[in-house]
Design an enzyme around this catalytic site. Sequence first.
Site, PDB file in Angstrom:
ATOM      1  CG  ASN A   1      -0.448  -0.205   2.494  1.00  0.00           C
ATOM      2  OD1 ASN A   1       0.731  -0.531   2.629  1.00  0.00           O
ATOM      3  ND2 ASN A   1      -1.251  -0.010   3.519  1.00  0.00           N
TER       4      ASN A   1
ATOM      5  NE  ARG B   1       6.404   2.836   8.821  1.00  0.00           N
ATOM      6  CZ  ARG B   1       5.076   2.901   8.981  1.00  0.00           C
ATOM      7  NH1 ARG B   1       4.465   4.062   8.931  1.00  0.00           N
ATOM      8  NH2 ARG B   1       4.390   1.823   9.159  1.00  0.00           N
TER       9      ARG B   1
ATOM     10  CE  LYS C   1       7.767 -10.733   0.693  1.00  0.00           C
ATOM     11  NZ  LYS C   1       7.136 -10.286  -0.547  1.00  0.00           N
ATOM     12  N   PRO C   2      10.030  -6.923  -0.835  1.00  0.00           N
ATOM     13  CG  PRO C   2      10.341  -5.998  -2.962  1.00  0.00           C
ATOM     14  CD  PRO C   2      10.991  -6.903  -1.946  1.00  0.00           C
TER      15      PRO C   2
ATOM     16  CD  GLU D   1       4.748  -0.572  13.081  1.00  0.00           C
ATOM     17  OE1 GLU D   1       3.568  -0.286  13.315  1.00  0.00           O
ATOM     18  OE2 GLU D   1       5.702  -0.083  13.718  1.00  0.00           O
ATOM     19  CG  LEU D   2       0.912  -6.961  13.001  1.00  0.00           C
ATOM     20  CD1 LEU D   2       0.603  -8.080  13.981  1.00  0.00           C
ATOM     21  CD2 LEU D   2       1.663  -7.490  11.792  1.00  0.00           C
TER      22      LEU D   2
ATOM     23  CB  CYS E   1      -2.375   0.008   8.559  1.00  0.00           C
ATOM     24  SG  CYS E   1      -1.004   1.144   8.541  1.00  0.00           S
TER      25      CYS E   1
ATOM     26  CD  GLU F   1      -6.607  -3.225   8.116  1.00  0.00           C
ATOM     27  OE1 GLU F   1      -6.250  -4.390   7.906  1.00  0.00           O
ATOM     28  OE2 GLU F   1      -5.822  -2.285   8.213  1.00  0.00           O
TER      29      GLU F   1
ATOM     30  CB  SER G   1       1.995   9.252   8.795  1.00  0.00           C
ATOM     31  OG  SER G   1       1.080   8.201   8.920  1.00  0.00           O
TER      32      SER G   1
HETATM   33  P1  NAD Z   1      -0.031  -9.296   3.809  1.00  0.00           P
HETATM   34  O1  NAD Z   1       0.166  -9.645   5.221  1.00  0.00           O
HETATM   35  O2  NAD Z   1      -0.782 -10.231   2.959  1.00  0.00           O
HETATM   36  O3  NAD Z   1       1.354  -9.074   3.077  1.00  0.00           O
HETATM   37  C1  NAD Z   1       2.348  -8.223   3.576  1.00  0.00           C
HETATM   38  C2  NAD Z   1       3.691  -8.743   3.132  1.00  0.00           C
HETATM   39  O4  NAD Z   1       3.899 -10.027   3.700  1.00  0.00           O
HETATM   40  C3  NAD Z   1       3.848  -8.916   1.631  1.00  0.00           C
HETATM   41  O5  NAD Z   1       5.182  -8.600   1.290  1.00  0.00           O
HETATM   42  C4  NAD Z   1       3.627 -10.401   1.432  1.00  0.00           C
HETATM   43  O6  NAD Z   1       4.279 -10.938   0.308  1.00  0.00           O
HETATM   44  C5  NAD Z   1       4.247 -10.959   2.707  1.00  0.00           C
HETATM   45  N1  NAD Z   1       3.746 -12.264   3.092  1.00  0.00           N
HETATM   46  C6  NAD Z   1       2.481 -12.754   2.956  1.00  0.00           C
HETATM   47  N2  NAD Z   1       2.415 -13.998   3.454  1.00  0.00           N
HETATM   48  C7  NAD Z   1       3.649 -14.306   3.926  1.00  0.00           C
HETATM   49  C8  NAD Z   1       4.223 -15.448   4.571  1.00  0.00           C
HETATM   50  N3  NAD Z   1       3.490 -16.538   4.819  1.00  0.00           N
HETATM   51  N4  NAD Z   1       5.509 -15.401   4.925  1.00  0.00           N
HETATM   52  C9  NAD Z   1       6.265 -14.305   4.691  1.00  0.00           C
HETATM   53  N5  NAD Z   1       5.785 -13.199   4.072  1.00  0.00           N
HETATM   54  C10 NAD Z   1       4.501 -13.201   3.704  1.00  0.00           C
HETATM   55  O7  NAD Z   1      -0.676  -7.870   3.841  1.00  0.00           O
HETATM   56  P2  NAD Z   1      -1.093  -6.960   2.624  1.00  0.00           P
HETATM   57  O8  NAD Z   1      -2.447  -7.354   2.187  1.00  0.00           O
HETATM   58  O9  NAD Z   1      -0.037  -6.911   1.603  1.00  0.00           O
HETATM   59  O10 NAD Z   1      -1.100  -5.526   3.332  1.00  0.00           O
HETATM   60  C11 NAD Z   1      -2.230  -5.039   3.942  1.00  0.00           C
HETATM   61  C12 NAD Z   1      -2.138  -5.210   5.437  1.00  0.00           C
HETATM   62  O11 NAD Z   1      -1.003  -4.513   5.942  1.00  0.00           O
HETATM   63  C13 NAD Z   1      -3.311  -4.596   6.137  1.00  0.00           C
HETATM   64  O12 NAD Z   1      -3.782  -5.452   7.142  1.00  0.00           O
HETATM   65  C14 NAD Z   1      -2.762  -3.320   6.734  1.00  0.00           C
HETATM   66  O13 NAD Z   1      -3.427  -2.864   7.857  1.00  0.00           O
HETATM   67  C15 NAD Z   1      -1.369  -3.710   7.039  1.00  0.00           C
HETATM   68  N6  NAD Z   1      -0.525  -2.527   7.120  1.00  0.00           N
HETATM   69  C16 NAD Z   1      -0.058  -2.182   8.353  1.00  0.00           C
HETATM   70  C17 NAD Z   1       0.723  -1.061   8.495  1.00  0.00           C
HETATM   71  C18 NAD Z   1       1.242  -0.674   9.846  1.00  0.00           C
HETATM   72  O14 NAD Z   1       2.197   0.040   9.928  1.00  0.00           O
HETATM   73  N7  NAD Z   1       0.655  -1.151  10.918  1.00  0.00           N
HETATM   74  C19 NAD Z   1       1.058  -0.295   7.383  1.00  0.00           C
HETATM   75  C20 NAD Z   1       0.569  -0.674   6.135  1.00  0.00           C
HETATM   76  C21 NAD Z   1      -0.221  -1.818   6.021  1.00  0.00           C
END
Ligand code: NAD
Length: 485
Positions: free
Chosen positions: A161, A169, A184-185, A260-261, A294, A391, A451
């Site tokens: 996002n 960060r 790992k992006p 950061e979830l 988030c 969410e 932020s």
């Molecule tokens: P996601 O958890 O699906 O993916 C995030 C990252 O994790 C991606 O790079 C993905 O490839 C990786 N990933 C997924 N499964 C994995 C696994 N089993 N092992 C290792 N890596 C894995 O989340 P998303 O849908 O990409 O992002 C949205 C979520 O992120 C939302 O819940 C949002 O609230 C949260 N978010 C939190 C913050 C914060 O700072 N708290 C900021 C931005 C987004």
Amino acid sequence: MDSNSITRTVASVPRQLWLGGVQKPSASGKTFEVTDPSNGEVIASVADACAEDGLEALALASQIQPEWAATAPRVRSEILRAAFDLVHERADDFAHVMTLEMGKALSESYGEVNYGAEFLRWFAEEAVRIGGRYTSAPAGNGQILVTKTPVGPVLAITPWNFPLAMGTRKIAPALAAGCTIIVKPAEDTPLTMQLLGQVFADVGLPPGVLSILPTSTAPPLTGPLMADPRLRKVTFTGSTAVGKLLVRNAADNLLHTSMELGGNAPFVVFADADIDAAVDGAMAAKMRNGGQACTAANRLHVDNAVIDEFTDKLTSRIAALRIGPGLDADTDLGPLINERQRTVVARLVDDAVRKGARVRTGGSAPVGPGSFFEPTVLDRVPSDALLLREEIFGPVAAVIGFDTEEEGVAAANDTEFGLASYFYTRDSARAARVANELNSGMVGVNRGIISDAAAPFGGVNQSGYGREGGTEGIEEYLDTKYVAS
Ligand code: NAD
């Protein structure tokens, strides 16, 4: 930029892995495609990192770790500062590539370039201020010296996002602290981080210190890395479900973790609020990034005394938003990241409407190419609607009424998450009281955007732990050492 310049910029994005800062194809020989969410077309193919690539990056990182830790803080600082300058110099490239792969309106991408770069500048400044403490032992028989040391090689996993800022960060404080780092992006948006890899190569970051490993499938890459004793920390931004999985995996190797979830931010409008200011704040807190943040306001709790005025004004602002490809000059709102996300948003809206919510504007996905969803306002949202618990991550404002301050605060706190909260009031005693009562890591008082690279960003409860930014952000990458003498 005209379309030819954009084509040239996209063509210039590095396509291979940044292995220790050097471009190399994946050992698997595989690549994967990155698409434009506004039309589904392929923008580029990038190298698809595998376990072998990850372990090679870790070997390089752990080999250079002692040297990087011993590099003068001033030198680390100046590398970060040079990277800050170069990101700004290349702002057009970053913004256009970000909009193409992520979808957000171009003006928002420029905003993220500024925000993302700011972490490079902030931690350039923090790199030279890492301190410890000194005291005499109370028994008078010695001295207690406390120093800070880098935790060691870090793995950073980032979401789609904010393709630049979620990387900087983590990268900036890690480098400032003297840690090496492997990034790992997210698979949907690897190109922006590829541009950042070029920036660090161009400012002379020593080989081995930073690797950037795009991959189509995370676990085969991250699993072996996290099991390797040379890795010392994993820092993650993403969903709560994946965060928990990573914490479990990190346990075997006792890795430091920063998580950061997800969020479920309440946005509370009290009857004494400046309603026009609250509508402005709600537009920012809800619609920034198409609601895919988030910190996005997930629930708008409004005092019933002002709910009609607030909702009418908000509805006319949201109904006026123009959706379209992010690169179009008159677009306010781009597409959602992909079809999967659009399905999630549609499911949550349908559920709320089925249970009795009223659609004030929007409410569905427009016909045509791209993963767009109409900017939407729902009011009279019933308390059992799923979108009050989950969410939304889309441009959907859900309005719910309350009658007393106590009721408003209780409704705001009725979530397992605790990342951000917002509220509007003109009463300073109420402002102090409510800021104290809201259960979240961050609270916005009469503002919809909170932020700031200089502030500690992070959550409580199911939103995770650890802080990014501020003076706290660098601590996540430091161990404490006690020397007795
Ligand atoms: P996601 O958890 O699906 O993916 C995030 C990252 O994790 C991606 O790079 C993905 O490839 C990786 N990933 C997924 N499964 C994995 C696994 N089993 N092992 C290792 N890596 C894995 O989340 P998303 O849908 O990409 O992002 C949205 C979520 O992120 C939302 O819940 C949002 O609230 C949260 N978010 C939190 C913050 C914060 O700072 N708290 C900021 C931005 C987004």
